[in-house]
Design a protein around this motif. Structure first.
Motif: not given
Lengths: 62, 186
Positions: A18-19, A22-23, A25-26, B3, B6, B9-10, B13
């Motif tokens: 997940e980390a 997320t990175q 997808m940023r 999950e 997240a 949030m996704h 976004y």
């Protein structure tokens, strides 16, 4: 980092870090936005250039 | 739970990005339409909108599109008008003489099928429909021969259908006694 990747992969092949996601997808949508925005901006600039520099000087025909 | 958070949030976004993109595209469309409307209102930039009927079955027999009236004519008031018939698969006449630096009127009619034409390097671009007279105005800024092809598929000989617009300098554009001007022989 490499160890961490190997560790994640060995846990479950389907599991997503997940980390890391997320990175990524940023950054990825920003790149896609810049690419698409740049392409559209070039298209519009081309249209405006032809409109003002070619079409208008040729004068009206109506 | 984390999950789900997240994912939520996704999605938010993505929605935010899409709305931002839609907003930007909306601005561009509005700006493009504004430019067109602004120039139409302030500079009278409009598409040709002449609506004038003519009988396609008899246009070659009498009236302004009879053979003796085709080509370029200079009126008593000095106005220049060129009349051309677009037919399968040629323009009559094949060459039109026009002066440089003077606003002229181009009138077209078709007896058979739908044709279209443009004159290279100018904004002249119109369709020619049987039953209607297509009229455009323009001012040629450079001398020389310009190609005027048919740009509306009109049959098997469509690709052979083209004419020449010969733009002459003012001192070479001399109408005869009858006010008519033909292409210079070169």
């Amino acid at each position: 980092m490499m160890q961490s990747d190997q560790h994640s992969a060995s846990d479950s092949p389907d599991e997503v870090d997940e980390a890391a996601l997320t990175q990524v997808m940023r950054i990825v949508p920003l790149g896609a936005g810049i690419l698409a925005g740049g392409a559209v901006a070039l298209l519009v600039l081309g249209y405006l250039a032809i409109y003002f520099l070619v079409f208008l000087p040729r004068g009206t025909v109506g | 739970m984390a999950e789900l958070h997240a994912g939520e949030m996704h999605e938010r976004y993505i929605l935010k990005t899409e709305l931002l993109w839609a907003f930007g595209v909306g601005i561009l469309i509005a700006a493009t339409l504004s430019v067109i409307v602004f120039t139409a209102l302030t500079m009278d930039i409009n598409p040709p909108s002449n609506v004038e009927r003519i009988d396609p079955k008899t246009l070659h027999l009498s009236g302004e599109f009879a053979e003796q009236n085709l080509g370029t004519t200079v009126g008593a008031d000095g106005s220049v008008t060129a009349r051309v018939i677009a037919t399968q698969f040629m323009f009559v006449p094949r060459c039109i003489a026009v002066p440089r630096g003077k606003r002229i009127t181009l009138r077209f009619a078709a007896p058979d099928v739908i044709h279209g034409l443009l004159i290279t390097g100018t904004n002249v671009n119109t369709m020619v429909l049987p039953g209607f007279v297509s009229q455009v105005h323009t001012e040629f800024t450079r001398t020389g021969d310009l190609l005027m092809p048919c740009h509306e598929y009109c049959g098997l000989g469509h690709s052979e259908m083209w004419a020449i617009v010969q733009v002459l300098p003012e001192n070479e554009f001399k109408p005869g006694q009858d006010g008519r001007v033909s292409c210079a022989q070169r």
